[in-house]
Design an enzyme around this catalytic site. Structure first.
Site, PDB file in Angstrom:
ATOM      1  N   HIS B 222       5.308  -6.389   6.472  1.00 25.30           N
ATOM      2  CA  HIS B 222       5.034  -4.948   6.589  1.00 25.30           C
ATOM      3  C   HIS B 222       6.218  -4.222   5.934  1.00 25.30           C
ATOM      4  O   HIS B 222       6.501  -4.460   4.759  1.00 25.30           O
ATOM      5  CB  HIS B 222       4.810  -4.614   8.071  1.00 25.30           C
ATOM      6  CG  HIS B 222       4.289  -3.254   8.369  1.00 25.30           C
ATOM      7  ND1 HIS B 222       3.814  -2.395   7.419  1.00 25.30           N
ATOM      8  CD2 HIS B 222       4.166  -2.581   9.556  1.00 25.30           C
ATOM      9  CE1 HIS B 222       3.419  -1.271   7.998  1.00 25.30           C
ATOM     10  NE2 HIS B 222       3.631  -1.358   9.300  1.00 25.30           N
ATOM     11  N   HIS B 262      -2.222  -6.118  -1.509  1.00 25.85           N
ATOM     12  CA  HIS B 262      -2.353  -5.293  -0.311  1.00 25.85           C
ATOM     13  C   HIS B 262      -3.672  -5.625   0.360  1.00 25.85           C
ATOM     14  O   HIS B 262      -4.678  -5.830  -0.310  1.00 25.85           O
ATOM     15  CB  HIS B 262      -2.304  -3.796  -0.690  1.00 25.85           C
ATOM     16  CG  HIS B 262      -2.047  -2.910   0.487  1.00 25.85           C
ATOM     17  ND1 HIS B 262      -3.028  -2.548   1.376  1.00 25.85           N
ATOM     18  CD2 HIS B 262      -0.901  -2.328   0.927  1.00 25.85           C
ATOM     19  CE1 HIS B 262      -2.483  -1.772   2.312  1.00 25.85           C
ATOM     20  NE2 HIS B 262      -1.211  -1.627   2.068  1.00 25.85           N
ATOM     21  N   ASP B 313       5.907  -1.152  -1.881  1.00 26.80           N
ATOM     22  CA  ASP B 313       7.247  -1.707  -1.689  1.00 26.80           C
ATOM     23  C   ASP B 313       7.941  -2.045  -2.995  1.00 26.80           C
ATOM     24  O   ASP B 313       9.173  -2.066  -3.061  1.00 26.80           O
ATOM     25  CB  ASP B 313       7.162  -2.993  -0.856  1.00 26.80           C
ATOM     26  CG  ASP B 313       6.559  -2.726   0.503  1.00 26.80           C
ATOM     27  OD1 ASP B 313       7.065  -1.828   1.198  1.00 26.80           O
ATOM     28  OD2 ASP B 313       5.576  -3.393   0.858  1.00 26.80           O
TER      29      ASP B 313
END
Lengths: 378, 378
Positions: B222, B262, B313
């Site tokens: 995460h 994702h 990210d």
């Protein structure tokens, strides 16, 4: 978006495969690793039950002794953790303090950065031993009493009562608490355990998962319910009221009575059977039958009027009060038991992990709603 | 037991109705309250976006000014909280410290026992302002530097950089961080937000929910993924290796590359588009184009070889590094943004609550497995 629309609250939705806890809500069955909760409540100890939850089978004599030794050895808290329990505003609830202190435990845990199965088992021993200690030590500190050092020759239940009270507990008290800890040790994907698994599934650490679980247990729809039961009994006692009349008026005013009904059980909660029996015996032995008698009167009335059964929380209130445990420690004591199940579930989740990430059904403003410059907004 | 058996991880299962965030993973759409993330990233501020998330509509000039004032006013930390940030072992990760400190914030919150909508909004202002402060203050303390007092005339992003660095940030730096905070502010039922809702749904408090969310965000599947990306870039740089060769060898060794793919998006993560652009500009302006160039080379290779797209990210790593933010603060900075969404979701959950309590599919020893006396066990 290919999503299955289901009811709120994930009711009846399977969120994990698990070999830890089997519940048949229709039949009123609760079992840990296949062993019925009634057999465990009557024959087992918290140590043996925790071994069972973590290892999937009952320990032999040698394994049980070793497990108890490991758990007792873990009764060591860094002095800096104890310091952090001082100078907390007295308005803070013990559950806030427990949540914060368990989070701080990770600072001093040499395995913090090791998320392997074996490291998590080591951390589970420490968390299990130390959550009970933190509850007892904080209660001593807030009452201005001296901290009682742990006694490693006692059982988990016995040591907790010793550290809380500063005197050796009776066999009845120890056995009663031990049985209560067995009954509260696990309950499949209850909200706190599910929160712990959601957190662990990001490959975060066991401390994060347990801290989240403590936060969930704090809620009055979960662990906090046992406090609600005792506050009701105290209010009735203080008012000198007839318990049935009092509860009847509450129902007429649409107020909720804590300690009844359960999302999963359609019959009596099998844990309530044992807590009722222990509450009755303990209250009578202590010369305080009123808490049991009031509870029983309320239970029979709610059974009849609302067709709701007492759950695990209902008789734990009178039981814990008679053991001399303060009301705002009921939920922390629940945590000191449920850590056994939380740890088992976190370790099981990590042994075969997948991120837990559901979807929401969108009910907001239609997409695309345009962004409007500041001066053109109503 | 009438349960629907579904896949692990609740993939594609609707766990809540929500009006906050709309995602179309097939089309690569992300929107807050119906407004496309691209419009917000280009035109909005973190303050305006947070208002939008909490109130369901964009603020007018007066409402926005008042919101910014409230958020700035909440930049006040009890001195005892700051004291608790001292004398923490230097091995503790900033996410452990943030989890613990946010938990302790509730000791000093006058609204702790008030779970009403209005009280939770008040607590949300404080949590939003103070999470960023805690991150900056702890970084100053661990580096032996003086704590920088908050500047209430600055924006949320500007004040964070000011408290972190002790010098007024450039407009470009502030705007870059502000945009990154907008992009990270919400993402429907991601694991940390879902954990927060599971905790809040027991009618526990917002601090418990946010503490659980921080614990979930800490995980490398995460929020922790952005740290992983930067550690990879640093390793490549240190080895003086060709980024594509390096990543190719990692793939051959079955190692996972952080920052790609994702659960929800089948296209490019729309947040990555902005972070790529900001990373490129910032790296070039700072005379450090290498972090962007390495990232871009890796992205194109992974696109081609694995058919995976960069996610939120991937480019936040090079962006934050060029802003002078330490690697182990990347996830705390994510938390300082996502608190906006966490708070919106907790408040939405409590406005129409139902306990979130799924079931498990039992795969353990058959029920009933008998309890066997100690001496009869193998």
């Amino acid at each position: 978006m290919s999503t299955a629309v289901v009811g709120k609250g994930l009711e009846g939705i399977v969120a994990a495969n698990s070999g830890i806890c089997f519940i048949d809500g229709e039949a009123g069955v609760l079992s840990y690793r296949g062993i019925d909760i009634h057999e465990l409540a009557e024959n087992s100890t918290f140590e043996e039950t925790t071994y069972l939850l973590w290892n999937g089978r009952l320990p032999n004599r040698q394994a049980l002794a070793e497990f108890g030794r490991q758990l007792a050895q873990a009764r060591e808290l860094d002095a800096r953790i104890v310091d952090r329990l001082r100078n907390i505003p007295e308005t803070a609830a013990p559950m806030e303090v427990l949540r914060t202190s368990v989070s701080a435990l990770s600072y001093y845990d040499a395995d913090e950065k090791d998320n392997s199965h074996q490291a998590n088992v080591r951390k589970a021993y420490r968390l299990t031993a130390q959550i009970a200690m933190l509850v007892a030590i904080y209660d001593r500190i807030r009452k201005g009493r001296e901290i009682v050092p742990p006694d490693k020759s006692l059982t988990h239940a016995g040591n907790f009562l010793w550290m809380l009270k500063g005197e050796k507990p009776s066999e009845t008290a120890t056995r009663t608490l031990d049985t209560a800890l067995i009954l509260h040790a696990d309950h499949e994907l209850n909200a706190s355990t599910f929160a712990a698994r959601v957190i662990a599934a990001t490959l975060s650490d066991i401390h994060s998962a347990i801290v989240g679980a403590i936060g969930a247990l704090k809620g009055p729809l979960h662990g906090g319910a046992n406090e609600g039961v005792m506050r009701l009994l105290l209010a009735i006692d203080k008012a000198g009221a007839d318990p049935v009349e009092y509860v009847k008026q509450m129902l007429e005013a649409k107020q909720k009575i804590s300690g009844f009904g359960h999302r999963v059980y359609k019959t009596e909660d099998p844990r309530a059977t044992h807590l009722r029996r222990m509450s009755e015996k303990l209250c009578k032995d202590a010369g305080q039958p009123k808490w049991f008698e009031m509870s029983r009167a309320i239970e029979l009335y709610i059974n009849r009027e609302k067709k709701l059964n007492a759950n695990v929380d209902f008789y734990s209130a009178s039981t814990y009060t008679t053991l001399g445990i303060d009301i705002d420690l009921f939920t922390p004591v629940f945590a000191a038991s449920r850590i056994a199940g939380w740890a088992a579930h976190v370790i099981e989740q990590l042994d075969d992990n997948r991120l837990i990430r559901p979807r929401a059904e969108y009910i907001g403003p239609a997409y695309p709603t345009p962004w409007v410059p500041l001066d053109k907004r109503a």
